[in-house]
Each structure stands twice: as C-alpha cells, then as structure tokens.
Scaffold this active site. Sequence first.
Site, short mmCIF file in Angstrom:
data_model
loop_
_atom_site.label_atom_id
_atom_site.label_comp_id
_atom_site.label_asym_id
_atom_site.label_seq_id
_atom_site.Cartn_x
_atom_site.Cartn_y
_atom_site.Cartn_z
N GLY A 24 35.16 45.01 43.67
CA GLY A 24 35.07 44.64 42.10
C GLY A 24 36.18 43.59 41.53
O GLY A 24 36.81 42.89 42.31
N GLY A 26 38.37 42.34 38.04
CA GLY A 26 38.76 42.53 36.64
C GLY A 26 39.49 41.09 36.26
O GLY A 26 39.35 40.29 36.34
N MET A 28 42.66 40.39 36.01
CA MET A 28 43.74 40.16 36.45
C MET A 28 43.19 39.39 37.83
O MET A 28 44.38 38.58 38.63
CB MET A 28 44.98 41.24 36.28
N GLY A 29 42.20 40.29 38.52
CA GLY A 29 42.27 39.88 39.71
C GLY A 29 40.98 39.98 40.87
O GLY A 29 39.99 40.56 39.76
N LYS A 45 43.29 44.76 46.24
CA LYS A 45 43.48 43.69 45.20
C LYS A 45 44.53 42.70 45.46
O LYS A 45 45.56 42.65 45.82
CB LYS A 45 44.51 44.55 44.26
N ASP A 138 46.72 54.93 31.67
CA ASP A 138 44.77 54.74 32.04
C ASP A 138 43.65 54.96 32.58
O ASP A 138 42.64 54.07 33.01
CB ASP A 138 45.30 52.78 32.07
#
Length: 449
Positions: A24, A26, A28-29, A45, A138
């Site tokens: 996946g 997002g 940011m990365g 990540k 979150d």
Amino acid sequence: MHIAPLSPDDPSELGGYELLGRIGQGGMGQVYLGESPGGEPAAVKVIKPSIVDSETRLRFAQEVEILKTIWGARIAALLDADPEADPPWLATEYVEGLDLSRHVASHGPLDALLTASLGATLAEALATVHKQGLLHRDLKPANVLLGPNGPKVIDFGLAVFAESSVSLTAANTVVGTPSCMPPEQANGEKPLTPAVDVYALGAVLLFASTGHAPYRADNIHLLFHQVVDASIAPDLSGAPEELVPLLTAMLAHRPQDRPALDDVIRRCRALIEARGLKVAQARRRLTNFTAAPAHVLDDLLAVDRPATPGSTARARAGAADVPPGQGESEPEMLAPEAAQQEPGGFRPDRQEPEPPHTPPMPPAPVPRPTDPRLLFARIDTPTPPPAGTTTDEAAVKPDRSRPSARPAPRGGTGTGGGSSAPRRSLRHSAQARITAQRLREAYAANSPF
C-alpha cells in the site's frame, strides 16, 4: 491482501530485506512486502525520497522509538529500522490478511456477536498500549489488520506519550483521520487523554457493524464541523440494537463521558455471554470468519502447495462448529483479491460461502481403500488413472496433467498477472486429519502384529 508488483522505480532490496511487491501507499511513503535473508516476511515502510527532510526524519525516528517500546499480542511488532538511511525505512511484522475497511467493503458488516468480539480484542490491545504510557491517536478501520491469528493494530506514526503536550506538527495543524477523530483532537486540544482512543475504537466498531463512520460529509470542512459540534449526534443508523448503548457511550462528545477501556471489554463480554458463548469462542469465530484463506507469500514465491479437497466449511467455521463429515465437498473460498470483486461472500450465519461464478464439480464418492497407498491416491489423483496405468503406479505417481478444478481469481497477486489462486497446505486441512486416521486404521488392519 492485494499485493501489487514492483514498479521499475522501486528498490529491490532495503536493509537486507528483499522486496517482493507493494502492499500500500500513503501521502508519506510506500509499504512493501519484504522478506529477510532467513525467510521472515515483513511489511517494509519507506519514506518517499521527495519529502525526506529534517522534520520528516525526526517524525520517522519518533515512530521508530515508539514502536520499540510497544509490545503485545495484538500489536504488529517492529523488526528492524534505519531512520538515518536514504531513504529512511522500518520493517514490522507482516500480517497476512485484509484490513477491516477492505473486509467490510468485500463481505459486508459484521454481526453484533463478531463486532463485540472485535471490540473486546481491540480494547484489550489499546489498554496494553496505554499501560506503556502511549496513545495511538489514529485508530481507524485501515489500521486494523485481520490476520490468521486474529486482529492486529498497526501504524503508530501519530502515537504520542499520553502526558506529553509536545508535537512535531506546526501550530494550528491537526493530524489524524477526521472520520474517526474525537472532538478534542479535532479542536487541537492538548494534552490528549486515553479517551481519544476510546472514541476512535467506537468509530471503528460502528464501521465494522454498519459500514459507515459516525459522521459523513461531502467535504472535510463540513466533516470537521460535524465532529466538533456538540449538538450534532453521531449517526448510529444500521447498528445492531444491542450495540447502540455501548457505541453511544464511546462516541460521547465529552471525553469524561466515555467509558474506560476495561468497561468496554466488560460490556463486550456481557453481550457475548448473553449469546451463550465464551469470549474465546467468539474470538475464534471472528478469526475464522475474517482470516484470509490465501497464502500470498507462497504464491509470490511460486511455491507449489499440494491441492487440498474442499474443507472450507470446517476450516472457516472451526472444527467445533461443523460436525465431522459435513462440509468436505464444499467449494473453496476465493482468494481475498477475487473476493473483493464478488458480492456477498462468506457470512457467519451461513454454513457455506457463496459459490464463485463457475463452481467446481463435487468430487465423486470414493470407497474406503484397504491399501494404504491408495489413501494418498485419493488426494493426489481425484480422477481415475489413465488407461494402461496400474493402480499401484497411480498410487505413487499422481496424474498432474489435468488443471486444478479450483477457479483462478480475477487479477492475481504477486509479481506477475494472472497467477493461479494460492492453495491451502494439506497439513492444515480437515481432510488431512481424516486421511491420517484412515491411514492408521488401514495399517492396523493389515499389520501381522
């Protein structure tokens, strides 16, 4: 879980981890599926090179330090990290399965019992985090992974120490997911308390049972207005009646009006026990319902697993819920990637999953053999041996010229397209246990001693 192939711009290795595909991404990365030199799968990540600066590195280093302090059975563990690398990266435990958001989109909302089990499990996980002096901040459906050993919480990138008022964000900047964000977090209040995670958990359980968030709006500004306005109640439409009081309390506007996590666990237990089940039984049902049947890693690595005759009902519903002899001829479940494109899917109130578009023919009944070698022939050769082949040859040399009866998923996983659906390992199936028992009986009947 859908694994996309690597792009030409993606690295093939990071920190000793071989990268196999994309999980996946997002703002940011990017998150990759990686494998350590010893064969350990990992979610790797990586911060995008285009946004790497001193503040980003500092935030990333904070996430690494927080992950080092977190432990628990329901938390995806940190494996390794290097925030000073170029680009910065970290590797966490890989959980093979869909996140809650994708699962609900593919299979529909959970019933009250499974939602209560999910609530007790996640509340206990968050309580462990809070005992370590941290807040998640979150929690959302996308950060709850439904793995083969139960749900796990991921992504502590916004986690902070509970009593800290220090933030790396700019003044008047709010970070988080608005649809699951409590009013005090949306207002930028500091310091935050454990009640923020209680609210977010309530939003997650509401989504799990209804498929929608507490507040819905066409734009983010209207959404923030609804969240912070005490006169606008959260939307609980579609929630099971027995869950409404708990969800109402968890989504209370004022932090002091929300229950503690221990109380959330107690109330979820009460709902489960009112159905005549123990909490451990409800958790097994939840895991059996939500765990992905596919072995994505083996498919990516092209490992040929032996085909298993249909034993989905016992594997998915649990050996204790399906009597022996039932469900052995049911069709296999689709891989999660294909299931996302199919309506309906497996439901806990059904004994069998909805069949794919082209269901396989059920296997013909085979008489119980007396020759132990023929027990293996039942699994490896579902069709009679070709003409001119002796029974003994068929027992030890199965015919692999026929294609598998299991339908291939639409849009395979791995580094190439159109790959066949991954298969269950024989040693984990109900048929394997039955075969082993018959093998012992056959040997005992023919043994001279």
